[in-house]
Design an enzyme around this catalytic site. Sequence first.
Site, mmCIF file in Angstrom:
data_model
loop_
_atom_site.group_PDB
_atom_site.id
_atom_site.type_symbol
_atom_site.label_atom_id
_atom_site.label_comp_id
_atom_site.label_asym_id
_atom_site.label_seq_id
_atom_site.Cartn_x
_atom_site.Cartn_y
_atom_site.Cartn_z
ATOM 1 N N ARG A 164 -11.778 1.435 -17.523
ATOM 2 C CA ARG A 164 -10.786 0.509 -16.967
ATOM 3 C C ARG A 164 -10.839 -0.713 -17.867
ATOM 4 N NH1 ARG A 164 -9.412 -1.101 -10.842
ATOM 5 N NH2 ARG A 164 -8.348 0.883 -11.147
ATOM 6 N N HIS A 209 -1.607 3.309 -15.486
ATOM 7 C CA HIS A 209 -2.628 3.759 -14.522
ATOM 8 C C HIS A 209 -2.343 5.242 -14.214
ATOM 9 C CE1 HIS A 209 -5.700 3.528 -11.643
ATOM 10 N NE2 HIS A 209 -5.160 2.753 -10.727
ATOM 11 N N GLN A 257 -3.633 7.193 -11.114
ATOM 12 C CA GLN A 257 -2.967 6.801 -9.866
ATOM 13 C C GLN A 257 -1.689 7.607 -9.644
ATOM 14 O OE1 GLN A 257 -4.049 4.231 -7.583
ATOM 15 N NE2 GLN A 257 -2.597 5.411 -6.386
ATOM 16 N N ASP A 261 3.543 -2.457 -5.057
ATOM 17 C CA ASP A 261 2.194 -2.797 -5.516
ATOM 18 C C ASP A 261 2.086 -4.320 -5.452
ATOM 19 O OD1 ASP A 261 -0.338 -2.720 -6.648
ATOM 20 O OD2 ASP A 261 0.351 -2.267 -8.679
ATOM 21 N N CYS A 266 -0.743 1.783 -4.115
ATOM 22 C CA CYS A 266 -1.989 2.241 -4.739
ATOM 23 C C CYS A 266 -3.217 1.557 -4.160
ATOM 24 C CB CYS A 266 -1.917 2.048 -6.247
ATOM 25 S SG CYS A 266 -1.825 0.325 -6.761
ATOM 26 N N ARG A 304 -6.856 10.295 -4.960
ATOM 27 C CA ARG A 304 -7.430 9.902 -6.249
ATOM 28 C C ARG A 304 -8.609 10.824 -6.578
ATOM 29 N NH1 ARG A 304 -6.926 4.718 -8.095
ATOM 30 N NH2 ARG A 304 -7.987 5.592 -9.918
HETATM 31 N N1 NVA Z 1 -1.190 -3.387 -10.538
HETATM 32 C C1 NVA Z 1 -2.521 -3.534 -9.989
HETATM 33 C C2 NVA Z 1 -3.090 -2.189 -9.654
HETATM 34 C C3 NVA Z 1 -4.462 -2.233 -9.059
HETATM 35 C C4 NVA Z 1 -5.008 -0.878 -8.775
HETATM 36 C C5 NVA Z 1 -3.409 -4.266 -10.982
HETATM 37 O O1 NVA Z 1 -3.340 -3.945 -12.181
HETATM 38 O O2 NVA Z 1 -4.146 -5.156 -10.580
HETATM 39 N N1 CP Z 2 -5.737 1.883 -6.857
HETATM 40 C C1 CP Z 2 -6.838 1.536 -7.554
HETATM 41 O O1 CP Z 2 -6.961 1.837 -8.753
HETATM 42 O O2 CP Z 2 -7.802 0.912 -6.842
HETATM 43 P P1 CP Z 2 -9.102 0.175 -7.423
HETATM 44 O O3 CP Z 2 -8.612 -1.011 -8.206
HETATM 45 O O4 CP Z 2 -9.887 -0.183 -6.206
HETATM 46 O O5 CP Z 2 -9.828 1.131 -8.321
#
Ligand code: NVA
Ligand code: CP
Length: 301
Positions: free
Chosen positions: A100, A127, A130, A218, A256, A284
């Site tokens: 990540r 992502h 997801q 989101d 998500c 997931r």
């Molecule tokens: N769009 C959000 C998704 C989190 C899972 C972010 O990048 O923070």
């Molecule tokens: N949806 C998602 O990726 O959640 P986290 O940020 O908790 O991993």
Amino acid sequence: MSANFIDIADYSSAALRDILLLAHKMKSGVISPTPLLGKTIAMIFEKSSTRTRISFEVGIKQLGGTPLVLTSSDMQLSRGETIGDTAQVLSRYVDAVMIRALSHETVLQLSENADIPVINGLTNLSHPCQIMADIMTIEEEFDSIDGLIIAWFGDSNNVLKNWIDAAVTFPFSLRIASPKGYRPDKSVIDKALDLGAQISFYEDSLEAAANANVLVTDVWISMGDEAGTRVQDLKPYQVNKEVLECADDKAIFLHCLPAVRGNEVTAEVIDGSRSRVFDEAENRLHAQKAILCYLFGDTIL
Ligand code: NVA
Ligand code: CP
């Protein structure tokens, strides 16, 4: 087929459908493969995570492997060691890396320098794990995503990018409701449209929701974003009861997570009967197990 899982655009529709089928079979308990026996999968986190971290850690164990959770701030990455050198070192110890990353470029550099599969666990641009869980959740509800109307509300972020990629690969119609200044890059949209995606834009949320089968949103402030005027600009794109009532009677709501109730979605919708957000979160686990099986050549179909 790519040896990595960095973006679903790298995969054919047939490959993605194979992965989804595998995920459904594992979830229903028809199969319990262990392709990771004797293998170690590293996970690097440059940003927070609940679902990604836990679902990968549990999933790797269920597939017979050993997960190794690494936080970039505890690694020499935080002192300037390059991602290229890190990739080469990790390739000598572990069998795959899930990352990540703050920047998508980091994932690309990791994959260019690693001899092992790299999985994108979220970047500023995408992502992909997801979207596989999201499509799986839709298939549980409607059998197929083909021909459905999926309506997205709010910010044009990393998760929406995956919906755009998915609209190229799967024949559904994607509606995007957002203010003009919050639309995806024109180049991203033009490319998707050239490749045959059905994508349309709306400034009115109720029009975007009309007869839709799936409503998705989101957070308005993604990790790494400045808040600025986002909350006030995106307020008209909240998914609330009025929006849900315009959708098809059997429409479902996806997010998500994590969510901010009162911003992008009301508590009434996310905690209501049409919400499938916790199935989505569970999926997931199954979708990522299927991705790992696929990368390790164990498709068992
Ligand atoms: N769009 C959000 C998704 C989190 C899972 C972010 O990048 O923070
Ligand atoms: N949806 C998602 O990726 O959640 P986290 O940020 O908790 O991993």
